[in-house]
Scaffold this motif. Structure first.
Motif, short mmCIF file in Angstrom:
data_model
loop_
_atom_site.label_atom_id
_atom_site.label_comp_id
_atom_site.label_asym_id
_atom_site.label_seq_id
_atom_site.Cartn_x
_atom_site.Cartn_y
_atom_site.Cartn_z
N LYS A 134 -8.72 2.29 10.38
CA LYS A 134 -8.46 1.83 11.75
C LYS A 134 -7.33 2.63 12.39
N GLN A 135 -7.52 2.99 13.65
CA GLN A 135 -6.47 3.62 14.43
C GLN A 135 -5.63 2.51 15.05
N TRP A 136 -4.40 2.39 14.60
CA TRP A 136 -3.54 1.31 15.09
C TRP A 136 -2.10 1.78 15.11
N ASP A 137 -1.22 0.92 15.58
CA ASP A 137 0.19 1.29 15.75
C ASP A 137 0.92 1.23 14.41
N LEU A 138 0.57 2.14 13.51
CA LEU A 138 1.21 2.17 12.19
C LEU A 138 2.69 2.51 12.31
N SER A 139 3.04 3.40 13.23
CA SER A 139 4.46 3.75 13.41
C SER A 139 5.28 2.53 13.81
N GLY A 140 4.73 1.71 14.71
CA GLY A 140 5.43 0.49 15.11
C GLY A 140 5.55 -0.48 13.94
N PHE A 141 4.54 -0.54 13.10
CA PHE A 141 4.56 -1.40 11.92
C PHE A 141 5.67 -0.97 10.96
N VAL A 142 5.78 0.33 10.75
CA VAL A 142 6.83 0.85 9.88
C VAL A 142 8.21 0.57 10.48
N ASP A 143 8.33 0.68 11.78
CA ASP A 143 9.61 0.39 12.45
C ASP A 143 10.02 -1.07 12.22
N LEU A 144 9.04 -2.00 12.25
CA LEU A 144 9.36 -3.41 11.99
C LEU A 144 9.89 -3.58 10.57
N ILE A 145 9.24 -2.93 9.62
CA ILE A 145 9.65 -3.04 8.22
C ILE A 145 11.06 -2.51 8.02
N LEU A 146 11.33 -1.34 8.60
CA LEU A 146 12.64 -0.71 8.42
C LEU A 146 13.72 -1.43 9.22
N LEU A 203 -14.29 -0.95 2.22
CA LEU A 203 -13.52 0.09 2.89
C LEU A 203 -14.41 1.25 3.30
N GLN A 204 -14.04 1.87 4.40
CA GLN A 204 -14.74 3.05 4.87
C GLN A 204 -14.12 4.32 4.29
N THR A 205 -12.82 4.27 4.05
CA THR A 205 -12.14 5.43 3.47
C THR A 205 -12.22 5.38 1.96
N GLN A 259 -16.24 5.38 -9.64
CA GLN A 259 -17.17 5.77 -8.59
C GLN A 259 -18.62 5.39 -8.89
N HIS A 260 -18.98 5.28 -10.16
CA HIS A 260 -20.36 4.97 -10.50
C HIS A 260 -20.61 3.48 -10.72
N GLN A 261 -19.54 2.70 -10.92
CA GLN A 261 -19.72 1.31 -11.29
C GLN A 261 -19.10 0.31 -10.33
N PHE A 262 -18.28 0.79 -9.40
CA PHE A 262 -17.53 -0.14 -8.56
C PHE A 262 -17.61 0.23 -7.09
N TYR A 263 -17.56 -0.80 -6.26
CA TYR A 263 -17.41 -0.62 -4.83
C TYR A 263 -15.93 -0.70 -4.49
N HIS A 264 -15.53 0.06 -3.48
CA HIS A 264 -14.14 0.15 -3.04
C HIS A 264 -13.91 -0.91 -1.97
N HIS A 265 -13.02 -1.88 -2.23
CA HIS A 265 -12.78 -2.98 -1.31
C HIS A 265 -11.30 -3.16 -1.04
N ARG A 266 -11.01 -3.87 0.06
CA ARG A 266 -9.69 -4.48 0.21
C ARG A 266 -9.90 -5.98 0.19
N SER A 267 -8.93 -6.67 -0.35
CA SER A 267 -8.98 -8.12 -0.37
C SER A 267 -7.85 -8.67 0.49
N VAL A 268 -8.12 -9.81 1.11
CA VAL A 268 -7.11 -10.55 1.86
C VAL A 268 -6.88 -11.85 1.11
N LEU A 269 -5.66 -12.07 0.64
CA LEU A 269 -5.32 -13.23 -0.17
C LEU A 269 -4.35 -14.12 0.58
N VAL A 270 -4.52 -15.41 0.44
CA VAL A 270 -3.63 -16.37 1.08
C VAL A 270 -3.00 -17.23 0.01
N HIS A 271 -1.66 -17.30 -0.02
CA HIS A 271 -0.92 -18.05 -1.03
C HIS A 271 -0.08 -19.12 -0.39
#
Length: 305
Positions: free
Chosen positions: A102-114, A278-280, A292-304
């Motif tokens: 996704k094209q998003w405001d990653l620079s702004g996100f990093v600024d919040l973290i720092l 994931l697309q990337t 690469q032959h046995q698994f799909y590449h995913h991201r997970s969203v977890l709530v704790h």
């Protein structure tokens, strides 16, 4: 608040009794992860003697840039630091694929973290002139930063990729009405970061969150760190046949490969979670050869809780 850097000259033995319950769990998984990693290397190598040498040498080994194995031992002094503006490029590199492609405001996100120096840690080599960042961990209040472009785009992205009808309502509530109680737990590191750094790293995070609820100058800021929920976005691999009926709990456990050892704990302790493909495919060479032959590449969203 000031914090003395914690040095780690080599892979240190785990001492789980000194950590919080969560960190003890991380410590156990980190140890198991390290052993499993060594066992996998042994199966991939024809020479058993080389594997025995790896078990004897607990220091990290480096790989030759010419794709030739280097048998020497690399000793590194890792240290924990408060995030600073100078860490911008290192942290941004670590989070480059945080929201997939996704094209998003990653620079702004990093600024919040720092900009949130009271809660958050970066791991670097001590006295490193290059100032390279090996890991970042922090927790951002989704309500506090709701008007920032990067957080708005992050929420929109998560809502757009959640296609599980029984989860979308809960997700919309967490990102909306209950956002002031939600901490976005951001944790990213280089692939070969020693797992033994994880327990003190998470201990440092939760200690800082606890301190912030007492030491921040205003009641509003103190409340920003009284999290009731944590949301985690993390990368995992899911077995292609994982949705088929599994005969045992062991089979179910093997349905996923966790790139970061703590993600296994987070996944099991989560109230609920969902996956999205994931697309990337930006993965390290050794990860590709394993998955690469046995698994799909995913991201997970977890709530704790």
């Amino acid at each position: 608040m000031p914090r003395k850097p914690a040095r780690h000259h080599r892979l240190l033995p785990v001492q789980p009794l000194t950590f919080s319950p969560f960190a003890r769990s991380v410590a156990r998984v980190a140890t198991a992860y390290l052993v499993k990693h060594h066992m996998h290397d042994a199966m991939q190598q024809s020479a058993g003697d080389e594997f025995k040498e790896k078990l004897k040498n607990v220091d990290r080994q480096s790989e030759s840039s010419e794709d030739e194995e280097f048998d020497g031992v690399v000793q590194a002094d890792f240290a924990f630091f408060d995030p600073k503006p100078d860490d911008f490029h290192g942290v941004k590199t670590l989070l480059q694929s945080y929201l997939d492609n996704k094209q998003w405001d990653l620079s702004g996100f990093v600024d919040l973290i720092l900009g949130q120096a009271t809660v958050g840690t970066v791991v670097k080599l001590e006295d490193d002139e290059d100032n390279g960042v090996f890991s970042i961990i922090t927790a951002l209040n989704l309500g506090r930063y709701k008007d920032h472009k990067c957080i708005t785009e992050l929420k929109e992205f998560l809502l757009s990729i959640c296609h599980e009808k029984d989860k979308i309502g809960n997700l919309r509530s967490l990102l909306g009405d209950e956002a002031q109680k939600v901490g976005l737990l951001v944790s990213q590191c280089v692939v070969n970061l020693p797992p033994e750094l994880l327990p003190p790293l998470y201990d440092a995070l939760f200690d800082e969150i606890s301190w912030a609820t007492e030491d921040e100058p205003t009641e509003e800021l103190r409340n920003c760190f009284r999290f009731k929920f944590y949301v985690v976005v993390s990368k995992i691999y899911k077995h292609k046949n994982a949705d088929q009926k599994r005969s045992s709990s062991t089979d179910k456990d093997e349905a996923f490969v966790y790139i970061k050892p703590e993600d296994e704990i987070l996944h099991k302790l989560s109230m609920w979670s969902f996956l999205f493909p994931l697309q990337t495919q930006q993965v390290a060479t050794h990860e590709v050869s394993r998955t690469q032959h046995q698994f799909y590449h995913h991201r997970s969203v977890l709530v704790h809780l």
